[in-house]
Structure formats: structure tokens, C-alpha cells
Design a protein around this motif. Structure first.
Motif, PDB file in Angstrom:
ATOM      1  N   LEU A 219       0.802  -1.220   0.000  1.00  0.00           N
ATOM      2  CA  LEU A 219       0.000   0.000   0.000  1.00  0.00           C
ATOM      3  C   LEU A 219       0.837   1.273   0.000  1.00  0.00           C
ATOM      4  CD1 LEU A 219      -2.750  -1.114   2.549  1.00  0.00           C
ATOM      5  CD2 LEU A 219      -2.723  -1.363   0.057  1.00  0.00           C
ATOM      6  N   GLN A 220       2.129   1.143   0.301  1.00  0.00           N
ATOM      7  CA  GLN A 220       2.976   2.328   0.379  1.00  0.00           C
ATOM      8  C   GLN A 220       3.505   2.749  -0.993  1.00  0.00           C
ATOM      9  OE1 GLN A 220       3.792  -0.682   1.169  1.00  0.00           O
ATOM     10  NE2 GLN A 220       5.871  -1.140   0.484  1.00  0.00           N
ATOM     11  N   LEU A 221       3.282   1.929  -2.021  1.00  0.00           N
ATOM     12  CA  LEU A 221       3.748   2.234  -3.372  1.00  0.00           C
ATOM     13  C   LEU A 221       2.552   2.461  -4.300  1.00  0.00           C
ATOM     14  CD1 LEU A 221       6.563  -0.461  -3.703  1.00  0.00           C
ATOM     15  CD2 LEU A 221       6.903   2.009  -3.490  1.00  0.00           C
ATOM     16  N   PRO A 222       2.701   3.317  -5.324  1.00  0.00           N
ATOM     17  CA  PRO A 222       1.595   3.539  -6.255  1.00  0.00           C
ATOM     18  C   PRO A 222       1.155   2.233  -6.917  1.00  0.00           C
ATOM     19  CG  PRO A 222       3.295   5.207  -6.555  1.00  0.00           C
ATOM     20  CD  PRO A 222       3.875   4.169  -5.642  1.00  0.00           C
ATOM     21  N   ASN A 223      -0.142   1.934  -6.830  1.00  0.00           N
ATOM     22  CA  ASN A 223      -0.684   0.708  -7.408  1.00  0.00           C
ATOM     23  C   ASN A 223      -2.143   0.932  -7.766  1.00  0.00           C
ATOM     24  OD1 ASN A 223      -2.584  -0.658  -5.224  1.00  0.00           O
ATOM     25  ND2 ASN A 223      -0.845   0.238  -4.111  1.00  0.00           N
ATOM     26  N   CYS A 224      -2.778  -0.070  -8.379  1.00  0.00           N
ATOM     27  CA  CYS A 224      -4.180   0.061  -8.779  1.00  0.00           C
ATOM     28  C   CYS A 224      -5.070  -0.914  -8.028  1.00  0.00           C
ATOM     29  CB  CYS A 224      -4.323  -0.175 -10.275  1.00  0.00           C
ATOM     30  SG  CYS A 224      -4.281  -1.918 -10.737  1.00  0.00           S
ATOM     31  N   GLY A 225      -4.517  -1.560  -6.992  1.00  0.00           N
ATOM     32  CA  GLY A 225      -5.247  -2.659  -6.378  1.00  0.00           C
ATOM     33  C   GLY A 225      -4.984  -3.926  -7.170  1.00  0.00           C
ATOM     34  N   SER A 226      -5.914  -4.869  -7.103  1.00  0.00           N
ATOM     35  CA  SER A 226      -5.736  -6.132  -7.830  1.00  0.00           C
ATOM     36  C   SER A 226      -5.750  -5.889  -9.334  1.00  0.00           C
ATOM     37  CB  SER A 226      -6.845  -7.112  -7.460  1.00  0.00           C
ATOM     38  OG  SER A 226      -6.783  -7.465  -6.099  1.00  0.00           O
ATOM     39  N   VAL A 227      -4.759  -6.454 -10.028  1.00  0.00           N
ATOM     40  CA  VAL A 227      -4.654  -6.263 -11.475  1.00  0.00           C
ATOM     41  C   VAL A 227      -5.549  -7.239 -12.226  1.00  0.00           C
ATOM     42  CG1 VAL A 227      -3.084  -6.329 -13.455  1.00  0.00           C
ATOM     43  CG2 VAL A 227      -2.308  -5.379 -11.271  1.00  0.00           C
ATOM     44  N   PHE A 228      -5.629  -8.490 -11.724  1.00  0.00           N
ATOM     45  CA  PHE A 228      -6.378  -9.530 -12.424  1.00  0.00           C
ATOM     46  C   PHE A 228      -7.580 -10.006 -11.613  1.00  0.00           C
ATOM     47  CE2 PHE A 228      -1.965  -9.883 -13.902  1.00  0.00           C
ATOM     48  CZ  PHE A 228      -2.141  -9.854 -15.278  1.00  0.00           C
ATOM     49  N   ARG A 229      -8.600 -10.441 -12.318  1.00  0.00           N
ATOM     50  CA  ARG A 229      -9.730 -11.096 -11.673  1.00  0.00           C
ATOM     51  C   ARG A 229      -9.277 -12.440 -11.107  1.00  0.00           C
ATOM     52  NH1 ARG A 229     -14.576 -10.784 -16.200  1.00  0.00           N
ATOM     53  NH2 ARG A 229     -14.489  -8.538 -16.616  1.00  0.00           N
ATOM     54  N   ASN A 230      -9.938 -12.885 -10.066  1.00  0.00           N
ATOM     55  CA  ASN A 230      -9.666 -14.222  -9.541  1.00  0.00           C
ATOM     56  C   ASN A 230     -10.418 -15.252 -10.375  1.00  0.00           C
ATOM     57  OD1 ASN A 230      -7.957 -13.559  -7.350  1.00  0.00           O
ATOM     58  ND2 ASN A 230      -9.732 -12.997  -6.116  1.00  0.00           N
ATOM     59  N   PRO A 231      -9.707 -16.262 -10.922  1.00  0.00           N
ATOM     60  CA  PRO A 231     -10.408 -17.339 -11.633  1.00  0.00           C
ATOM     61  C   PRO A 231     -11.257 -18.156 -10.652  1.00  0.00           C
ATOM     62  CG  PRO A 231      -8.046 -17.329 -12.113  1.00  0.00           C
ATOM     63  CD  PRO A 231      -8.253 -16.427 -10.944  1.00  0.00           C
ATOM     64  N   GLU A 232     -12.165 -18.909 -11.178  1.00  0.00           N
ATOM     65  CA  GLU A 232     -13.024 -19.727 -10.319  1.00  0.00           C
ATOM     66  C   GLU A 232     -12.194 -20.735  -9.526  1.00  0.00           C
ATOM     67  OE1 GLU A 232     -17.188 -22.307 -10.726  1.00  0.00           O
ATOM     68  OE2 GLU A 232     -16.195 -21.478 -12.509  1.00  0.00           O
ATOM     69  N   ASN A 233     -12.445 -20.802  -8.246  1.00  0.00           N
ATOM     70  CA  ASN A 233     -11.842 -21.786  -7.334  1.00  0.00           C
ATOM     71  C   ASN A 233     -10.353 -21.573  -7.059  1.00  0.00           C
ATOM     72  OD1 ASN A 233     -14.319 -23.191  -7.126  1.00  0.00           O
ATOM     73  ND2 ASN A 233     -13.872 -24.285  -9.037  1.00  0.00           N
ATOM     74  N   THR A 234      -9.821 -20.405  -7.413  1.00  0.00           N
ATOM     75  CA  THR A 234      -8.425 -20.117  -7.064  1.00  0.00           C
ATOM     76  C   THR A 234      -8.245 -18.605  -7.023  1.00  0.00           C
ATOM     77  OG1 THR A 234      -6.101 -20.599  -7.578  1.00  0.00           O
ATOM     78  CG2 THR A 234      -7.568 -20.150  -9.453  1.00  0.00           C
ATOM     79  N   HIS A 235      -7.003 -18.167  -6.784  1.00  0.00           N
ATOM     80  CA  HIS A 235      -6.704 -16.741  -6.696  1.00  0.00           C
ATOM     81  C   HIS A 235      -5.592 -16.383  -7.678  1.00  0.00           C
ATOM     82  CE1 HIS A 235      -8.730 -17.387  -2.805  1.00  0.00           C
ATOM     83  NE2 HIS A 235      -9.118 -16.127  -2.952  1.00  0.00           N
TER      84      HIS A 235
END
Length: 303
Positions: A219-235
Motif C-alpha cells: 500500500l505504500q507504493l503507487p498501485n491500482c489494487g488487484s490487477v487480475f480477476r480471480n479465476p473460479e476456485n483459485t486466486h
């Protein structure tokens, strides 16, 4: 249509605060992005109506942004008009068990307002660093909750400048999707149906989530949050980490060493750097796990 042509069209119209050739790096949490031909910060619904109708009349492309927390603007910038709804459009009110918030209100702030008023149902939003409008558009979710679970309706401005109220069912919600992603409309405000809850218990739960984010996300570095969607049944983060990609650097961008599903701006990154990392992740994860990761981040603009 370039910025000079836009100035000719809009210079006598009251649509809010206007700037031309505005670097979008100033308006995204990634601190990345080329110039928008015209950026408008409206403060009244009439501004939104006039913007929509004028753009329609002159066939000017336009888009809406909030806090830029789920947005990658390419290095060539954005042609046409960018409408920014943030603190300039952020009223919130509570009536009974319902909360109504304007589109520019921070989703976190809206959730905290609900909690302070003893209303439960929006606690999941305390982990989503975007706006209410953005949350409605993409059916934002976290901690097992989604916007569609509590949304009653959203007031929107149509292309012709008219105002319409869409009910939950009208928005055709799906995972990280609403019909608003496919058509140019502006969310004005949204109303949520909540339930009575214990403020102290909700705050305790939220503090636990916050502490976990602080230790597991960069959180201390510039980011956009999660970049990819989570596939079904995994992360997505798990798949990226299992592919040995954590810490990978291209240009000024890096796949976070803390969380595989975060790409951080470590040294004046360009959008091209981030896009190269996104492609690398997709190719590597597909080759190793047979899964194609789909970006959750909204990618706009020109190369």
C-alpha cells in the motif's frame, strides 16, 4: 478532435472546472498516464447533463473516472473528454436503513458513514479504494460481498443528458460487471439497502481486515489494487506467485514482492511497462497452469 477544437466547443459552456492536455498521471493511483485532451471536474448535475448532450451533439468521445484506483491510462493519453467525479461530487445521506451517496464519494467513506450510523451491509467496501460510481459500474466487491448485494438503484445521466433511475435488476450485474461498462452513461448517485448492526462489532471486523491488508499488500507504493480477476476456485495472486513472478521488474514497474496480484510503480513507470508485465503474467500463468488471467483493471487510452 484535439484539445483546441474542444476549447472552441466548450469555452462558453458552464460544465465545471476544465483543463486541457491534462496529464492523467495526476489522476490515477498508479501515477501513470498520458494527457487527456480535456479533463472536466463538474460539481452539479446540470454540468453532467450539459457535458453528455454536448458530446453527443458533436460526436465527442468521453469517459468518466473517479479516483483512478482501477485505471491504467496508456502513455498516448485519452482523446476527447474525461469527466472526473471525486470529492467534487461526494454528498452522502442516511434515511432509515438506506444510504444514498453521490458517485464521487469514496466507497470506503460511504461504508464508514454507514457503520457510524449503525448500519451493516457495506463493510466489504472498506477495502475498495474507489468511488461509489466506479463500484456500481464494475460491481466492486471484497471480503465475500459485492455492490449488487446491497444496491437498490442508481441515478444515471443518459447520452442525451436526461436523468434516469436504474433498479438493481436493470444493471444486469455479474462478477465485476454491470451493463454500465458497455454503454456511455454517467452514474450520479446510488442508494443502498442496509440493515441495523452494531457499530463497535463492525469497526472491529474492519480493523482486522485493514491490518491484514497493511501486512500483505504494497500500500505504500503507487498501485491500482488487484490487477487480475480471480479465476473460479483459485486466486490470481497465488497463480502468479506459483509461477515465480513475484519481484519481476520491467522498466519502472514491478510485480510486488508482497502480493503477486499487485503491480507497483517503483521508478516513474510508464503504462507500457505495466502492459508488458500484464502480458508476461498472462503468458507465464497460462503456460504453467493452463489458466488465462483476465485483467480487472480498466485499460484505456492510446499507445
Amino acid at each position: 478532435m484535439n484539445s483546441k477544437e474542444l476549447q472552441t466547443i466548450f469555452h462558453r459552456l458552464d460544465v465545471g472546472s476544465v483543463s486541457y492536455d491534462e496529464p492523467m498521471s495526476k489522476h490515477t493511483t498508479w501515477k501513470i498516464g498520458g494527457p487527456a485532451d480535456m479533463l472536466v471536474i463538474p460539481s452539479e448535475i446540470s454540468h453532467l447533463q450539459l457535458l453528455a448532450s454536448t458530446c453527443a451533439e458533436h460526436q465527442i468521445p468521453w469517459m468518466v473516472v473517479g479516483r483512478g484506483s482501477n485505471l491504467l491510462v496508456k502513455d498516448g493519453g485519452i482523446r476527447g473528454v474525461v469527466i472526473k467525479l471525486s470529492d467534487n461530487f461526494a454528498n452522502v445521506s442516511v434515511a432509515g436503513n438506506q444510504l444514498t451517496a453521490q458517485a464521487g464519494r469514496s466507497f470506503v467513506s460511504a461504508a464508514n458513514t454507514a457503520i457510524r450510523n449503525g448500519l451493516q451491509g457495506l463493510e466489504f467496501a472498506t477495502g475498495i479504494p474507489g468511488t461509489v460510481g466506479g463500484a456500481v459500474m464494475m460491481n466492486a466487491g471484497a471480503h465475500g460481498g459485492e455492490t449488487r448485494d446491497v444496491l437498490i438503484s442508481a441515478d444515471i445521466v443518459e447520452e442525451d443528458g436526461s436523468i434516469r433511475t436504474l433498479q438493481n435488476r436493470d444493471l444486469q450485474f455479474a462478477y465485476r460487471y454491470s451493463i454500465l461498462k458497455d454503454c456511455p452513461r454517467i452514474v450520479v448517485q446510488a442508494t443502498f439497502q442496509l440493515q441495523p448492526g452494531n457499530t463497535e462489532e463492525m469497526q472491529k471486523k474492519v480493523r482486522g481486515w485493514t491490518k491484514r491488508r497493511q501486512t500483505t499488500q504494497p500500500l505504500q507504493l503507487p498501485n491500482c489494487g488487484s490487477v487480475f480477476r480471480n479465476p473460479e476456485n483459485t486466486h490470481a495472486g497465488f497463480l502468479i506467485e506459483q509461477s515465480g513472478l513475484k519481484g519481476t521488474v520491467i522498466g519502472g514497474a514491478q510485480i510486488s514482492e508482497l502480493h503477486g496480484n499487485f503491480i507497483v510503480n517503483v521508478n516513474h513507470a510508464k503504462a507500457a511497462d505495466v502492459l508488458a508485465l500484464i502480458e508476461l503474467v498472462q503468458t507465464t500463468v497460462h503456460n504453467r497452469h493452463g489458466i488465462t488471467l483476465i485483467p480487472e483493471v480498466r485499460i484505456v487510452g492510446e499507445d
